[in-house]
Structure formats: structure tokens, C-alpha cells
Motif scaffolding. Structure first.
Motif, short mmCIF file in Angstrom:
data_model
loop_
_atom_site.label_atom_id
_atom_site.label_comp_id
_atom_site.label_asym_id
_atom_site.label_seq_id
_atom_site.Cartn_x
_atom_site.Cartn_y
_atom_site.Cartn_z
N ASP A 60 0.93 -1.27 -0.13
CA ASP A 60 0.02 0.08 0.04
C ASP A 60 0.72 1.32 -0.10
OD1 ASP A 60 -1.72 2.31 1.43
OD2 ASP A 60 -3.01 0.70 1.04
N PHE A 61 0.54 2.33 -0.73
CA PHE A 61 1.26 3.37 -0.98
C PHE A 61 1.46 4.28 0.55
CE2 PHE A 61 -1.07 7.60 -0.87
CZ PHE A 61 -2.41 7.14 -0.69
N THR A 62 0.84 3.85 1.54
CA THR A 62 0.89 4.45 2.69
C THR A 62 2.00 3.79 3.59
OG1 THR A 62 -0.94 3.02 3.62
CG2 THR A 62 -1.59 5.12 2.82
N GLN A 63 2.44 2.63 3.11
CA GLN A 63 3.33 1.79 3.78
C GLN A 63 4.89 2.15 3.55
OE1 GLN A 63 2.01 -2.29 2.84
NE2 GLN A 63 1.16 -2.29 5.08
N ASP A 64 5.80 1.65 4.25
CA ASP A 64 7.08 1.87 4.10
C ASP A 64 7.49 1.34 2.51
OD1 ASP A 64 7.40 3.34 6.38
OD2 ASP A 64 8.42 1.59 7.50
N ASN A 65 8.70 1.86 2.23
CA ASN A 65 9.12 1.55 0.84
C ASN A 65 10.03 0.19 1.00
OD1 ASN A 65 9.49 1.74 -2.02
ND2 ASN A 65 11.48 2.86 -1.81
N VAL A 66 9.31 -0.80 1.46
CA VAL A 66 9.73 -2.29 1.50
C VAL A 66 9.01 -2.91 0.72
CG1 VAL A 66 10.53 -3.98 3.03
CG2 VAL A 66 11.00 -1.52 3.69
N TYR A 67 9.57 -3.90 -0.17
CA TYR A 67 8.56 -4.72 -0.97
C TYR A 67 8.84 -6.25 -0.55
CZ TYR A 67 8.18 -0.07 -2.55
OH TYR A 67 7.72 1.28 -2.66
N PRO A 68 8.02 -6.73 -0.05
CA PRO A 68 8.45 -8.44 0.36
C PRO A 68 8.68 -9.31 -0.56
CG PRO A 68 6.29 -7.56 1.70
CD PRO A 68 6.62 -6.59 0.63
N PRO A 69 9.85 -9.80 -0.56
CA PRO A 69 10.07 -10.81 -1.57
C PRO A 69 9.07 -12.14 -1.69
CG PRO A 69 11.62 -11.10 0.26
CD PRO A 69 10.84 -9.72 0.37
N VAL A 70 8.76 -12.77 -2.63
CA VAL A 70 7.97 -13.88 -2.63
C VAL A 70 9.15 -15.02 -2.72
CG1 VAL A 70 6.44 -15.46 -3.76
CG2 VAL A 70 6.13 -12.88 -3.50
N THR A 71 9.08 -15.93 -1.83
CA THR A 71 9.87 -17.16 -1.68
C THR A 71 9.11 -18.47 -1.76
OG1 THR A 71 9.82 -17.14 0.80
CG2 THR A 71 11.49 -15.68 -0.37
N GLY A 72 9.84 -19.63 -2.10
CA GLY A 72 9.15 -20.72 -2.30
C GLY A 72 8.67 -20.86 -3.31
N ALA A 73 8.50 -19.89 -4.34
CA ALA A 73 7.82 -20.34 -5.65
C ALA A 73 8.36 -21.35 -6.57
CB ALA A 73 7.60 -18.82 -6.52
N THR A 74 7.61 -21.75 -7.54
CA THR A 74 8.09 -22.73 -8.56
C THR A 74 8.10 -21.93 -9.68
OG1 THR A 74 7.23 -24.68 -7.33
CG2 THR A 74 7.85 -24.91 -9.79
N VAL A 75 9.42 -21.74 -10.62
CA VAL A 75 9.41 -21.05 -11.49
C VAL A 75 10.29 -21.81 -12.75
CG1 VAL A 75 10.41 -18.71 -12.53
CG2 VAL A 75 9.90 -18.85 -10.10
N THR A 76 9.20 -21.84 -14.09
CA THR A 76 9.92 -22.38 -15.12
C THR A 76 9.86 -21.55 -16.33
OG1 THR A 76 7.90 -23.59 -15.54
CG2 THR A 76 9.46 -24.88 -14.24
N ILE A 77 10.88 -21.54 -17.14
CA ILE A 77 11.03 -21.32 -18.52
C ILE A 77 10.84 -22.40 -19.48
CG2 ILE A 77 12.10 -19.67 -20.15
CD1 ILE A 77 12.84 -18.08 -17.90
N LYS A 78 10.04 -22.48 -20.55
CA LYS A 78 10.04 -23.35 -21.52
C LYS A 78 10.59 -22.59 -22.89
CE LYS A 78 7.46 -26.76 -23.97
NZ LYS A 78 6.11 -27.59 -24.28
N ASP A 79 11.43 -23.28 -23.66
CA ASP A 79 11.86 -22.60 -24.78
C ASP A 79 10.86 -23.35 -26.08
OD1 ASP A 79 12.93 -22.23 -27.48
OD2 ASP A 79 14.80 -21.79 -26.68
N ASP A 80 9.83 -22.63 -26.90
CA ASP A 80 9.12 -23.27 -27.70
C ASP A 80 9.96 -24.27 -28.77
OD1 ASP A 80 6.68 -23.14 -26.58
OD2 ASP A 80 5.98 -21.97 -28.14
N SER A 81 10.97 -23.62 -29.23
CA SER A 81 11.65 -24.24 -30.28
C SER A 81 12.58 -25.16 -30.09
CB SER A 81 12.93 -23.00 -30.76
OG SER A 81 12.08 -21.52 -31.20
N THR A 82 13.11 -25.27 -28.78
CA THR A 82 14.01 -26.41 -28.42
C THR A 82 13.15 -27.46 -27.57
OG1 THR A 82 14.76 -25.48 -26.27
CG2 THR A 82 15.97 -25.17 -28.28
N GLY A 83 12.01 -27.10 -26.96
CA GLY A 83 11.06 -27.96 -26.07
C GLY A 83 11.92 -28.34 -24.86
N ILE A 84 12.93 -27.35 -24.50
CA ILE A 84 13.60 -27.44 -23.22
C ILE A 84 12.93 -26.50 -21.93
CG2 ILE A 84 15.68 -26.93 -21.89
CD1 ILE A 84 17.31 -27.38 -24.28
N THR A 85 12.51 -27.14 -20.86
CA THR A 85 11.98 -26.47 -19.67
C THR A 85 13.06 -26.63 -18.80
OG1 THR A 85 9.70 -27.51 -20.23
CG2 THR A 85 10.12 -26.74 -18.17
N ASP A 86 13.40 -25.26 -18.16
CA ASP A 86 14.21 -24.97 -17.37
C ASP A 86 13.59 -24.68 -16.05
OD1 ASP A 86 16.46 -23.99 -15.88
OD2 ASP A 86 16.86 -22.32 -17.42
#
Length: 267
Positions: A60-86
């Protein structure tokens, strides 16, 4: 370069443009109170990996300028051309780093983030690279003073949609303005376009660095809208965020773009 949130202003972004220096840019957009939202920012470029995805929560803009990181997420990137999922590795502070992804022109990349029980997806295609030929300068009279601006010079390809973003630094300090435009009115032309400054005026002896990015259309639309919300660009602000190419209500963007950097000294 990072564009980050400013205290008592609600805006999304931790933009990492994959430049050599770790610059920071503050964008201030005055908005009303709002519930926290997830902010996802990811970039893939034609430069050497690894590539980074940053995930945080807005505040919220009334709060301090600290932006909590989101941890424990599952993040993947897939390349359509190679089919590789990272499967990205989690680093501290909500940062996720690629392992197998390689940035290639013409490839489409799909980002998937699973965080706090929700799934967010986005896709971006890396366009062909348009080469920056040179940087020149133009001095204009303004309010009784002389103001000098840098001009990127390059040939826009004919018959192909192209969109560009320029990141400017003066003596290593990131300029405030967002410089984004497409070739709607300049298709196939040789482009020499002034990058107008607000307060970061160019003086003799200054070293100018330009990073030229070639964007796909959805990412260009995002940054074009963001530029319209940025008061340093001389645009009126409105209580809204630019439309993200990430679904399910996320703020931020996912971009596969090319990068080229040149420097010039104003003599």
C-alpha cells in the motif's frame, strides 16, 4: 538497471534491463490504497545467461518503501523451439535464476510461476535484432539555454514491425526518462531520433551510454503505457497500472528482447 517503487507510491516494478551496471530508476505514480498484488519481472536477452526472474509483493502506498520478496515459488521457462523446460534456482530475496535457458532470436519463451497457490503464465518472442549504428548529438535552444540530446542512429527494416526501447546513462547515471517507440510511422526509414532529457542535461565531455532493446509487441505496449504513466516523461498520470503480459492478475512483465550497448562522448 532496476526501476523500483518509491515510498508512498503504489507501483509495480523492479525492471532489470540486463545492463552491465546495476542502475536504479524510480517511477512515481500516485495511486490510491490497494490490496497487495504479486509483482513478477523476467527478462531473457541475446546476451549470456543466466537470466533472472524477480518476484515480490506490492505494498500500500501508505506503507514503507519495503517490498516483501516472494519465496518458495516454482518458476519454469520453456523454450518452444527446443522444447527445453528450465527449472529456475531460487536465490535470496525473491530472485530466481535460470540454468538451461538460452536466449535466441526468433524463439518464444513461456514463463510459469506457481506462488502462494496461484499459477501465473506469460509468453514472449525475441524479435530480430536491429543494429545501432552510432550515437550522435543535437543541441537545441530551450528557454534561453542550450540543451543537448543524444540521437541513436539505425536503419529500420522495411515491411516488418519493430519496436524499440532505449536505456540511457550519462556518466554512469541512469536517465529518468523512458524511451520507447515503434516504427508505425517510420517503417523502412533510417532513424535518427532525439532522446529528450528532463533534468539530466548533457555537457561537453560527458560519456553517454545507450542500451538498445528490440521488443516484441506486447512488451512494447506495456512499456509504452508505462511511459504514459511516468510524470518524468511529461505525461499526465492516472490511477492504473500498465496492462501486463502476465495473466491471473499479476503486475509486471516478461520480456524476451535483444540488447546492444554503445557509448559516445559529447565533444
Amino acid at each position: 538497471m532496476n526501476r523500483i517503487l518509491n515510498k508512498k507510491y503504489f507501483f509495480l516494478i523492479f525492471l532489470t534491463a540486463m545492463t552491465a551496471s546495476a542502475c536504479k530508476k524510480v517511477i512515481t505514480v500516485n495511486l490510491k490504497d490497494a490490496a497487495p498484488q504479486i509483482v513478477i519481472e523476467g527478462n531473457i536477452t541475446n546476451e549470456a545467461r543466466p537470466y533472472i526472474v524477480t518476484i515480490a509483493k506490492s505494498v500500500d502506498f501508505t506503507q514503507d518503501n519495503v517490498y516483501p520478496p516472494v519465496t518458495g515459488a516454482t518458476v519454469t521457462i520453456k523454450d518452444d523451439s527446443t522444447g527445453i523446460t528450465d527449472m529456475l534456482s531460487e536465490l535470496p530475496n525473491g530472485v530466481y535464476s535460470s540454468n538451461a535457458t538460452k536466449g535466441d532470436i526468433g524463439h518464444t519463451y513461456h514463463l510459469t510461476v506457481i506462488a502462494n497457490g496461484k499459477t501465473y503464465t506469460a509468453a514472449s518472442t525475441m524479435p530480430a535484432q536491429v543494429l545501432l549504428d552510432s550515437i550522435t548529438f543535437q543541441t537545441n535552444a530551450a528557454f534561453g539555454n542550450s540543451v543537448t540530446n543524444a540521437l541513436p542512429n539505425f536503419q529500420d527494416p522495411s515491411g516488418v514491425y519493430n519496436a524499440y526501447q532505449f536505456v540511457q546513462s550519462i556518466n554512469g547515471k541512469l536517465s529518468k526518462q523512458l524511451y520507447v517507440f515503434d516504427d508505425r510511422l517510420s517503417d523502412g526509414r533510417y532513424i535518427s531520433r532525439q532522446l529528450f532529457n528532463d533534468s539530466a542535461y548533457i555537457q561537453k565531455g560527458d560519456t553517454i551510454q545507450l542500451e538498445m532493446q528490440c521488443l516484441d509487441k506486447p512488451v512494447y505496449s506495456y512499456f509504452k503505457e508505462l511511459a504514459g504513466l511516468d510524470p518524468t516523461n511529461g505525461q499526465p498520470t492516472s490511477p492504473a497500472n500498465p496492462i501486463s503480459n502476465i495473466n491471473n492478475g499479476a503486475l509486471g512483465y516478461f520480456s524476451a528482447h535483444t540488447v546492444q550497448i554503445k557509448k559516445a562522448v559529447f565533444k
